[in-house]
Design an enzyme around this catalytic site. Structure first.
Site, PDB file in Angstrom:
ATOM      1  N   HIS A 224     100.688  40.806   0.324  1.00 31.20           N
ATOM      2  CA  HIS A 224     101.583  40.605  -0.737  1.00 31.20           C
ATOM      3  C   HIS A 224     102.914  40.082  -0.075  1.00 31.20           C
ATOM      4  O   HIS A 224     102.990  40.102   0.924  1.00 31.20           O
ATOM      5  CB  HIS A 224     101.503  41.735  -1.769  1.00 31.20           C
ATOM      6  CG  HIS A 224     102.060  43.081  -1.104  1.00 31.20           C
ATOM      7  ND1 HIS A 224     103.329  43.244  -0.294  1.00 31.20           N
ATOM      8  CD2 HIS A 224     101.382  44.227  -0.868  1.00 31.20           C
ATOM      9  CE1 HIS A 224     103.217  44.368   0.166  1.00 31.20           C
ATOM     10  NE2 HIS A 224     101.869  44.944  -0.015  1.00 31.20           N
ATOM     11  N   ASP A 225     103.784  39.966  -1.023  1.00 31.85           N
ATOM     12  CA  ASP A 225     105.315  39.359  -0.413  1.00 31.85           C
ATOM     13  C   ASP A 225     105.849  40.214   0.394  1.00 31.85           C
ATOM     14  O   ASP A 225     106.899  39.971   1.299  1.00 31.85           O
ATOM     15  CB  ASP A 225     105.959  38.820  -1.630  1.00 31.85           C
ATOM     16  CG  ASP A 225     105.643  37.385  -2.222  1.00 31.85           C
ATOM     17  OD1 ASP A 225     104.715  37.098  -1.777  1.00 31.85           O
ATOM     18  OD2 ASP A 225     106.192  37.364  -3.376  1.00 31.85           O
ATOM     19  N   GLY A 226     105.843  41.594   0.298  1.00 34.11           N
ATOM     20  CA  GLY A 226     106.184  42.591   1.201  1.00 34.11           C
ATOM     21  C   GLY A 226     105.748  42.368   2.503  1.00 34.11           C
ATOM     22  O   GLY A 226     106.630  42.208   3.548  1.00 34.11           O
ATOM     23  N   HIS A 227     104.329  42.226   2.770  1.00 27.97           N
ATOM     24  CA  HIS A 227     104.011  41.812   4.174  1.00 27.97           C
ATOM     25  C   HIS A 227     104.651  40.404   4.541  1.00 27.97           C
ATOM     26  O   HIS A 227     104.833  40.522   5.762  1.00 27.97           O
ATOM     27  CB  HIS A 227     102.219  41.730   4.266  1.00 27.97           C
ATOM     28  CG  HIS A 227     101.595  42.832   3.756  1.00 27.97           C
ATOM     29  ND1 HIS A 227     100.786  42.965   2.567  1.00 27.97           N
ATOM     30  CD2 HIS A 227     101.273  44.191   4.195  1.00 27.97           C
ATOM     31  CE1 HIS A 227     100.200  44.081   2.542  1.00 27.97           C
ATOM     32  NE2 HIS A 227     100.538  44.660   3.612  1.00 27.97           N
TER      33      HIS A 227
ATOM     34  N   ASP B 138     107.300  52.088   3.843  1.00 28.74           N
ATOM     35  CA  ASP B 138     106.719  53.662   4.310  1.00 28.74           C
ATOM     36  C   ASP B 138     107.560  53.983   5.373  1.00 28.74           C
ATOM     37  O   ASP B 138     107.372  53.904   6.659  1.00 28.74           O
ATOM     38  CB  ASP B 138     105.321  52.990   5.069  1.00 28.74           C
ATOM     39  CG  ASP B 138     104.388  52.501   4.065  1.00 28.74           C
ATOM     40  OD1 ASP B 138     103.811  53.018   3.344  1.00 28.74           O
ATOM     41  OD2 ASP B 138     104.184  50.992   3.927  1.00 28.74           O
TER      42      ASP B 138
ATOM     43  N   GLN C  20     106.810  56.498   8.119  1.00 28.68           N
ATOM     44  CA  GLN C  20     105.842  55.887   9.210  1.00 28.68           C
ATOM     45  C   GLN C  20     106.869  55.128  10.187  1.00 28.68           C
ATOM     46  O   GLN C  20     106.573  55.163  11.236  1.00 28.68           O
ATOM     47  CB  GLN C  20     105.056  54.711   8.257  1.00 28.68           C
ATOM     48  CG  GLN C  20     104.065  53.919   9.404  1.00 28.68           C
ATOM     49  CD  GLN C  20     103.219  53.070   8.527  1.00 28.68           C
ATOM     50  OE1 GLN C  20     102.247  53.506   8.441  1.00 28.68           O
ATOM     51  NE2 GLN C  20     103.783  51.913   8.011  1.00 28.68           N
TER      52      GLN C  20
ATOM     53  N   MET D 251     106.325  46.649  -3.911  1.00 32.11           N
ATOM     54  CA  MET D 251     104.895  45.931  -3.910  1.00 32.11           C
ATOM     55  C   MET D 251     103.878  46.810  -3.051  1.00 32.11           C
ATOM     56  O   MET D 251     104.677  47.446  -1.964  1.00 32.11           O
ATOM     57  CB  MET D 251     104.970  44.573  -3.291  1.00 32.11           C
ATOM     58  CG  MET D 251     105.693  43.838  -4.157  1.00 32.11           C
ATOM     59  SD  MET D 251     105.736  41.875  -3.494  1.00 32.11           S
ATOM     60  CE  MET D 251     106.624  41.209  -4.773  1.00 32.11           C
TER      61      MET D 251
HETATM   62  P1  AMP Z   1     100.067  48.237   4.926  1.00 35.72           P
HETATM   63  O1  AMP Z   1      99.248  47.057   5.037  1.00 35.72           O
HETATM   64  O2  AMP Z   1     100.106  48.893   3.402  1.00 35.72           O
HETATM   65  O3  AMP Z   1      99.497  49.183   6.022  1.00 35.72           O
HETATM   66  O4  AMP Z   1     101.385  47.908   5.243  1.00 35.72           O
HETATM   67  C1  AMP Z   1     101.782  47.159   6.311  1.00 35.72           C
HETATM   68  C2  AMP Z   1     103.057  46.844   6.790  1.00 35.72           C
HETATM   69  O5  AMP Z   1     103.602  46.038   5.626  1.00 35.72           O
HETATM   70  C3  AMP Z   1     103.788  48.342   6.757  1.00 35.72           C
HETATM   71  O6  AMP Z   1     104.792  48.149   7.706  1.00 35.72           O
HETATM   72  C4  AMP Z   1     104.378  48.499   5.605  1.00 35.72           C
HETATM   73  O7  AMP Z   1     105.538  49.191   5.485  1.00 35.72           O
HETATM   74  C5  AMP Z   1     104.767  46.989   5.003  1.00 35.72           C
HETATM   75  N1  AMP Z   1     105.054  46.789   3.518  1.00 35.72           N
HETATM   76  C6  AMP Z   1     104.047  47.339   2.635  1.00 35.72           C
HETATM   77  N2  AMP Z   1     104.699  47.067   1.295  1.00 35.72           N
HETATM   78  C7  AMP Z   1     105.847  46.474   1.527  1.00 35.72           C
HETATM   79  C8  AMP Z   1     106.692  46.116   0.786  1.00 35.72           C
HETATM   80  N3  AMP Z   1     106.757  46.205  -0.468  1.00 35.72           N
HETATM   81  N4  AMP Z   1     107.957  45.732   1.299  1.00 35.72           N
HETATM   82  C9  AMP Z   1     107.974  45.529   2.704  1.00 35.72           C
HETATM   83  N5  AMP Z   1     107.220  45.957   3.406  1.00 35.72           N
HETATM   84  C10 AMP Z   1     106.116  46.433   2.938  1.00 35.72           C
END
Ligand code: AMP
Length: 282
Positions: free
Chosen positions: A36-39, A152, A155, A186
């Site tokens: 998503h846009d966060g990634h 996170d 983390q 997100m």
């Molecule tokens: P995940 O796929 O959930 O393990 O997340 C992978 C990376 O994306 C981790 O470093 C998360 O902290 C980061 N991440 C997940 N959601 C967001 C978000 N909404 N905004 C910024 N980074 C994010």
């Protein structure tokens, strides 16, 4: 341009060898996919900072303490690859399971202290899984820089501690949380929310902002906390694992924001566990 999808370690090493020889800065963005846009904000940060960018997609079984959660975790590799096309990343590292955990795998990286609370407390073994896989991703990709989300936050601190303690030559960058217009952070797990639950989910961020406002006005934390839990309950959340005020450097519990602090929350809505955190203060 579509980036090559690499699934075997020898292919990854072949790709990175010339980059390493040329002294290029290699950025890694570890993810579990369902992008998503966060990634994508992490990918943008990596592109700005590094000569080469590797996005990793690996749903790491070792960081799931709940088999149902692992089974239900969204997997959308084709769409993920498509979303990454416009960023011109250099490789997608999507390791086959045996490339990460071959037979007889017997090593765990374990960070103490920071992992005693919150996610570490409610998800036993989670951070051992994270620290182990992230150590491997750093060494596999030969990254000089790594990009993690403040979403996170615990983390992020654990990974920084681990990289420093193990002398890994990787700069760990923290990137701000990207939110939906209604404030919901997100998350790949948001895909698991029903339409009804999705309309309720932003209440979590709302109550956190309310607490932060109250603290800024000098109100005491405990009554703010009680009112927030009551509002979550009324909105339809079925449980609050934690809603804590903690120091942002070492996560020690605070009764008031007497040092740089963050509010951290994990709460259950319609069988989905949402987590969020925000800075408290000016
Ligand atoms: P995940 O796929 O959930 O393990 O997340 C992978 C990376 O994306 C981790 O470093 C998360 O902290 C980061 N991440 C997940 N959601 C967001 C978000 N909404 N905004 C910024 N980074 C994010």
């Amino acid at each position: 341009m579509p980036a090559p999808i690499l699934r075997r370690l020898d292919a990854l090493r072949t790709a990175t060898r010339p980059w390493i020889l040329a002294g290029e800065r290699i950025g890694v963005v570890p993810t579990m996919g369902a992008l998503h846009d966060g990634h994508l904000s992490l990918v943008e940060a990596a592109k700005r900072t590094c000569d080469r960018v590797i996005v990793t997609i690996f749903v790491n079984p070792r960081q799931f303490n709940n088999p149902e959660d692992l089974k239900n975790y969204p997997r959308t590799e084709t769409e993920d690859a498509r979303k990454l096309e416009r960023f011109n990343v250099d490789a997608l590292w999507v390791p086959d399971g045996d490339q990460m955990y071959p037979a007889h795998f017997a090593t765990t990286v374990s960070v103490t202290g920071l992992t005693d609370v919150m996610e570490g407390h409610f998800r036993p073994g989670h951070f051992d899984g994270v620290a182990t896989v992230v150590t491997k991703l750093f060494t596999q990709t030969s990254a000089s820089d790594a990009f993690f989300g403040e979403k996170d936050y615990q983390q992020l601190l654990v990974v920084r501690r681990m990289a420093a303690d193990l002398d890994l030559p990787v700069t760990v960058h923290g990137c701000p949380t990207i939110r939906e217009i209604d404030g919901l952070a997100m998350s790949s797990r948001n895909l698991l929310l029903s339409d009804r639950a999705r309309t309720t989910a932003p209440v979590l961020h709302d109550v956190m902002e309310q607490i932060a406002d109250g603290l800024r006005r000098g109100a005491a934390f405990d009554p703010l906390h009680a009112a927030a839990v009551a509002r979550l309950d009324k909105a339809g959340f079925t449980g609050v694992d934690y809603l804590d005020l903690r120091a942002q450097d070492d996560l020690s519990a605070l009764a008031a924001p007497t040092r740089p602090a963050r509010l951290f929350a994990a709460a259950w809505l319609a069988g989905v566990r949402l987590i969020d955190n925000i800075a408290v203060g000016d």
